[in-house]
Design a protein around this motif. Structure first.
Motif, PDB file in Angstrom:
ATOM      1  N   MET A   1       0.552  -1.123  -0.026  1.00  0.00           N
ATOM      2  CA  MET A   1       0.000   0.154  -0.134  1.00  0.00           C
ATOM      3  C   MET A   1       0.778   1.069   0.055  1.00  0.00           C
ATOM      4  N   LEU A   2       2.140   1.343   0.804  1.00  0.00           N
ATOM      5  CA  LEU A   2       2.748   2.420   0.736  1.00  0.00           C
ATOM      6  C   LEU A   2       3.569   2.811  -0.545  1.00  0.00           C
ATOM      7  N   ASP A   3       3.842   1.873  -1.112  1.00  0.00           N
ATOM      8  CA  ASP A   3       4.411   1.938  -2.533  1.00  0.00           C
ATOM      9  C   ASP A   3       3.359   2.700  -3.578  1.00  0.00           C
ATOM     10  N   GLU A   4       2.193   2.040  -3.591  1.00  0.00           N
ATOM     11  CA  GLU A   4       1.253   2.571  -4.155  1.00  0.00           C
ATOM     12  C   GLU A   4       0.796   4.003  -3.946  1.00  0.00           C
ATOM     13  N   LEU A   5       0.702   4.355  -2.766  1.00  0.00           N
ATOM     14  CA  LEU A   5       0.512   5.713  -2.404  1.00  0.00           C
ATOM     15  C   LEU A   5       1.679   6.663  -3.000  1.00  0.00           C
ATOM     16  N   LYS A   6       2.801   6.140  -2.590  1.00  0.00           N
ATOM     17  CA  LYS A   6       3.831   6.989  -2.923  1.00  0.00           C
ATOM     18  C   LYS A   6       4.104   7.128  -4.330  1.00  0.00           C
ATOM     19  N   ASP A   7       3.405   6.321  -5.439  1.00  0.00           N
ATOM     20  CA  ASP A   7       3.551   6.616  -6.871  1.00  0.00           C
ATOM     21  C   ASP A   7       2.279   7.622  -7.175  1.00  0.00           C
ATOM     22  N   ILE A   8       1.240   7.448  -6.446  1.00  0.00           N
ATOM     23  CA  ILE A   8       0.125   8.453  -6.689  1.00  0.00           C
ATOM     24  C   ILE A   8       0.655   9.820  -6.483  1.00  0.00           C
ATOM     25  N   LEU A   9       1.325   9.808  -5.194  1.00  0.00           N
ATOM     26  CA  LEU A   9       1.781  11.254  -4.463  1.00  0.00           C
ATOM     27  C   LEU A   9       3.096  11.924  -5.205  1.00  0.00           C
ATOM     28  N   ASP A  10       3.669  10.909  -6.133  1.00  0.00           N
ATOM     29  CA  ASP A  10       4.858  11.321  -6.895  1.00  0.00           C
ATOM     30  C   ASP A  10       5.977  11.362  -6.041  1.00  0.00           C
ATOM     31  N   ILE A  11       5.890  10.384  -4.732  1.00  0.00           N
ATOM     32  CA  ILE A  11       7.118  10.699  -3.793  1.00  0.00           C
ATOM     33  C   ILE A  11       8.253   9.633  -4.207  1.00  0.00           C
ATOM     34  N   ILE A  12       9.353  10.190  -4.227  1.00  0.00           N
ATOM     35  CA  ILE A  12      10.692   9.435  -4.417  1.00  0.00           C
ATOM     36  C   ILE A  12      11.477   9.337  -3.130  1.00  0.00           C
ATOM     37  N   GLY A  13      11.885   8.232  -2.778  1.00  0.00           N
ATOM     38  CA  GLY A  13      12.686   7.954  -1.515  1.00  0.00           C
ATOM     39  C   GLY A  13      11.884   7.712  -0.362  1.00  0.00           C
ATOM     40  N   ASN A  14      12.437   7.475   0.694  1.00  0.00           N
ATOM     41  CA  ASN A  14      12.066   6.839   2.128  1.00  0.00           C
ATOM     42  C   ASN A  14      11.727   7.927   3.145  1.00  0.00           C
ATOM     43  N   ASP A  15      12.176   9.375   2.928  1.00  0.00           N
ATOM     44  CA  ASP A  15      11.991  10.269   3.827  1.00  0.00           C
ATOM     45  C   ASP A  15      10.687  10.264   4.487  1.00  0.00           C
ATOM     46  N   ARG A  16       9.822  10.174   3.868  1.00  0.00           N
ATOM     47  CA  ARG A  16       8.252  10.407   4.479  1.00  0.00           C
ATOM     48  C   ARG A  16       7.557   9.070   4.647  1.00  0.00           C
ATOM     49  N   ASP A  17       8.360   7.932   4.549  1.00  0.00           N
ATOM     50  CA  ASP A  17       7.428   6.670   4.638  1.00  0.00           C
ATOM     51  C   ASP A  17       6.796   6.901   6.171  1.00  0.00           C
TER      52      ASP A  17
END
Length: 89
Positions: A1-17
């Motif tokens: 779920m986290l990776d899908e959300l990061k794709d939607i939000l265009d977030i790269i990296g793990n800073d905001r995980d």
């Protein structure tokens, strides 16, 4: 779920995980609260769609607009949950 959300939000990296995981947990609580039942967010479908969109709104500091903008989808989810619960009885 986290990776899908990061794709939607265009977030790269793990800073905001960590903060994204908290948003996901809040979103699950919110969507299940609206449905009135425990939902499966791992499968493709309306609950997952609503969860990811709630998370998008939460991330952008606008969760108060989510219910208004997705009211027809929320109603459909509530009806589906009621039918499933009724059939299970």
């Amino acid at each position: 779920m986290l990776d899908e959300l990061k794709d939607i939000l265009d977030i790269i990296g793990n800073d905001r995980d960590a903060s994204l995981e908290k948003i996901i947990l809040r979103g699950k609580d919110k969507i299940e609260g609206l449905a009135g039942v425990v939902l499966d967010f791992s499968a493709e479908g309306l609950p997952k769609f609503l969860l990811l969109n709630y998370c998008r709104y939460d991330y952008n500091n606008a969760p108060e607009y989510f219910e208004e903008n997705f009211k027809s989808e929320i109603l459909r989810m509530q009806l589906q949950a009621a039918v499933i619960a009724n059939v299970a009885e």
